[in-house]
Design a protein around this motif. Sequence first.
Motif, PDB file in Angstrom:
ATOM      1  N   GLY A  44       0.787  -1.224   0.000  1.00  0.00           N
ATOM      2  CA  GLY A  44       0.000   0.000   0.000  1.00  0.00           C
ATOM      3  C   GLY A  44       0.819   1.273   0.000  1.00  0.00           C
ATOM      4  O   GLY A  44       0.247   2.374   0.044  1.00  0.00           O
ATOM      5  N   GLY A  45       2.145   1.159  -0.037  1.00  0.00           N
ATOM      6  CA  GLY A  45       2.990   2.337  -0.033  1.00  0.00           C
ATOM      7  C   GLY A  45       2.973   3.083   1.290  1.00  0.00           C
ATOM      8  O   GLY A  45       3.222   4.289   1.337  1.00  0.00           O
ATOM      9  N   ALA A  46       2.657   2.369   2.371  1.00  0.00           N
ATOM     10  CA  ALA A  46       2.573   2.978   3.700  1.00  0.00           C
ATOM     11  C   ALA A  46       3.820   2.655   4.518  1.00  0.00           C
ATOM     12  O   ALA A  46       4.684   1.881   4.086  1.00  0.00           O
ATOM     13  N   THR A  47       3.885   3.242   5.723  1.00  0.00           N
ATOM     14  CA  THR A  47       5.035   3.039   6.596  1.00  0.00           C
ATOM     15  C   THR A  47       4.551   2.633   7.991  1.00  0.00           C
ATOM     16  O   THR A  47       3.678   3.303   8.552  1.00  0.00           O
ATOM     17  N   PRO A  48       5.117   1.558   8.557  1.00  0.00           N
ATOM     18  CA  PRO A  48       4.726   1.149   9.912  1.00  0.00           C
ATOM     19  C   PRO A  48       5.553   1.888  10.966  1.00  0.00           C
ATOM     20  O   PRO A  48       6.747   2.109  10.787  1.00  0.00           O
ATOM     21  N   TYR A  49       4.903   2.261  12.049  1.00  0.00           N
ATOM     22  CA  TYR A  49       5.568   2.883  13.188  1.00  0.00           C
ATOM     23  C   TYR A  49       5.099   2.189  14.464  1.00  0.00           C
ATOM     24  O   TYR A  49       4.093   1.467  14.456  1.00  0.00           O
ATOM     25  N   VAL A  50       5.829   2.425  15.545  1.00  0.00           N
ATOM     26  CA  VAL A  50       5.470   1.827  16.831  1.00  0.00           C
ATOM     27  C   VAL A  50       5.225   2.940  17.850  1.00  0.00           C
ATOM     28  O   VAL A  50       6.065   3.821  18.023  1.00  0.00           O
ATOM     29  N   ILE A  51       4.069   2.897  18.495  1.00  0.00           N
ATOM     30  CA  ILE A  51       3.742   3.859  19.540  1.00  0.00           C
ATOM     31  C   ILE A  51       4.542   3.515  20.798  1.00  0.00           C
ATOM     32  O   ILE A  51       4.482   2.393  21.288  1.00  0.00           O
ATOM     33  N   LEU A  52       5.304   4.480  21.308  1.00  0.00           N
ATOM     34  CA  LEU A  52       6.166   4.230  22.465  1.00  0.00           C
ATOM     35  C   LEU A  52       5.661   4.883  23.749  1.00  0.00           C
ATOM     36  O   LEU A  52       6.139   4.566  24.840  1.00  0.00           O
ATOM     37  N   THR A  53       4.724   5.820  23.628  1.00  0.00           N
ATOM     38  CA  THR A  53       4.230   6.522  24.812  1.00  0.00           C
ATOM     39  C   THR A  53       2.742   6.236  25.008  1.00  0.00           C
ATOM     40  O   THR A  53       2.092   5.586  24.177  1.00  0.00           O
ATOM     41  N   SER A  54       2.194   6.776  26.088  1.00  0.00           N
ATOM     42  CA  SER A  54       0.782   6.541  26.412  1.00  0.00           C
ATOM     43  C   SER A  54      -0.116   7.709  26.012  1.00  0.00           C
ATOM     44  O   SER A  54      -1.251   7.801  26.470  1.00  0.00           O
ATOM     45  N   SER A  55       0.368   8.590  25.150  1.00  0.00           N
ATOM     46  CA  SER A  55      -0.396   9.793  24.805  1.00  0.00           C
ATOM     47  C   SER A  55      -1.650   9.501  23.989  1.00  0.00           C
ATOM     48  O   SER A  55      -2.548  10.341  23.917  1.00  0.00           O
ATOM     49  N   MET A  56      -1.734   8.309  23.356  1.00  0.00           N
ATOM     50  CA  MET A  56      -2.906   7.988  22.535  1.00  0.00           C
ATOM     51  C   MET A  56      -3.736   6.854  23.135  1.00  0.00           C
ATOM     52  O   MET A  56      -4.513   6.204  22.433  1.00  0.00           O
ATOM     53  N   GLN A  57      -3.560   6.590  24.419  1.00  0.00           N
ATOM     54  CA  GLN A  57      -4.413   5.601  25.075  1.00  0.00           C
ATOM     55  C   GLN A  57      -5.842   6.150  25.134  1.00  0.00           C
ATOM     56  O   GLN A  57      -6.056   7.369  25.084  1.00  0.00           O
ATOM     57  N   SER A  58      -6.836   5.236  25.237  1.00  0.00           N
ATOM     58  CA  SER A  58      -6.672   3.810  25.428  1.00  0.00           C
ATOM     59  C   SER A  58      -6.705   3.039  24.112  1.00  0.00           C
ATOM     60  O   SER A  58      -6.415   1.841  24.081  1.00  0.00           O
ATOM     61  N   ALA A  59      -7.064   3.732  23.034  1.00  0.00           N
ATOM     62  CA  ALA A  59      -7.157   3.050  21.740  1.00  0.00           C
ATOM     63  C   ALA A  59      -5.806   2.540  21.266  1.00  0.00           C
ATOM     64  O   ALA A  59      -5.700   1.424  20.748  1.00  0.00           O
ATOM     65  N   MET A  60      -4.751   3.358  21.442  1.00  0.00           N
ATOM     66  CA  MET A  60      -3.422   2.974  20.973  1.00  0.00           C
ATOM     67  C   MET A  60      -2.431   3.060  22.136  1.00  0.00           C
ATOM     68  O   MET A  60      -1.707   4.050  22.288  1.00  0.00           O
ATOM     69  N   PRO A  61      -2.365   2.009  22.954  1.00  0.00           N
ATOM     70  CA  PRO A  61      -1.434   2.004  24.079  1.00  0.00           C
ATOM     71  C   PRO A  61       0.002   1.819  23.606  1.00  0.00           C
ATOM     72  O   PRO A  61       0.235   1.517  22.427  1.00  0.00           O
ATOM     73  N   PRO A  62       0.987   2.002  24.484  1.00  0.00           N
ATOM     74  CA  PRO A  62       2.384   1.751  24.090  1.00  0.00           C
ATOM     75  C   PRO A  62       2.547   0.349  23.509  1.00  0.00           C
ATOM     76  O   PRO A  62       1.972  -0.614  24.011  1.00  0.00           O
ATOM     77  N   GLY A  63       3.329   0.252  22.440  1.00  0.00           N
ATOM     78  CA  GLY A  63       3.515  -1.032  21.770  1.00  0.00           C
ATOM     79  C   GLY A  63       2.591  -1.241  20.594  1.00  0.00           C
ATOM     80  O   GLY A  63       2.669  -2.258  19.903  1.00  0.00           O
ATOM     81  N   THR A  64       1.720  -0.264  20.326  1.00  0.00           N
ATOM     82  CA  THR A  64       0.798  -0.379  19.191  1.00  0.00           C
ATOM     83  C   THR A  64       1.534  -0.174  17.873  1.00  0.00           C
ATOM     84  O   THR A  64       2.343   0.739  17.739  1.00  0.00           O
ATOM     85  N   LEU A  65       1.252  -1.042  16.918  1.00  0.00           N
ATOM     86  CA  LEU A  65       1.758  -0.864  15.558  1.00  0.00           C
ATOM     87  C   LEU A  65       0.767   0.029  14.815  1.00  0.00           C
ATOM     88  O   LEU A  65      -0.414  -0.313  14.698  1.00  0.00           O
TER      89      LEU A  65
END
Length: 206
Positions: A44-65
Amino acid sequence: MNVDRHPGGRLRAALGWCGQVLSWVVILGFTAIITISVLIPRIGGATPYVILTSSMQSAMPPGTLVVAKPVDPETLGVGTVITYQLNSGDPTVVTHRITEVSITSTGEYRFQTKGDANDAADAKLVRPVQVKGERWYYVPYVGYLTNLVTGSQRQVFTMVVVVGLFGYAAWMFLGAVRDRRRKATATTTVTTTATISETERELVDA
C-alpha cells in the motif's frame, strides 16, 4: 481389529494432534504479524511505526503498531490521526490527532495536534512538510514484536521467517500424509491377517 487399543497409543496420537494444532496456530500467528506489519504496508505504499508513549491511550497504548499512509496535507481535517516529524527532517515522529486546522497569511496550512490521553494540545503547530502520513490502521501491542527487528534487518528477517514458515508448513503437511499412509497400510495388513485367520479356521473346521 483395532490397532490403537493400547492407552499409550491413544495418548501419543492425542499429543501428536495437539502438537500439530499448536504448530499451525504459531505459523498462522507469525504469518499474520508479518502480513500486517510488513507486506500490507509495502503493497500500500505505507510506513509502519510503533507507539512508544501513552499519549494515545486507550485506543493505541504503548507497543501499538500504527501504519501511516501518505496523504495530501490539504485534505486533512479535524479528528484525523496523523504521524508527523517533531521537526522537519528529524526522524523522530509522533502520532497524534488533529484538533484544529488553520491557514497562514501566505496560504500555508498549520495543524494543531493533541494526544487523546493528554490534557493539553501540543506546543508547536505542525507544518505540511512534517506530515509523514495519515493513520491507515493500527494493531495494539504488535509493535513490541516488530520493534525487535528494525531497518535492513527487518527485510532479511522477514524473508527468513517466511521461507522457514512455508518450509515447516510443507514438512508438517508431508508428515501428515505419511502418517495417513502408514495407518492405511497398517489397517490393510490387520484386515488381511484377520481374513487369513478366518480362512484357516474354516479349513480346520471343515
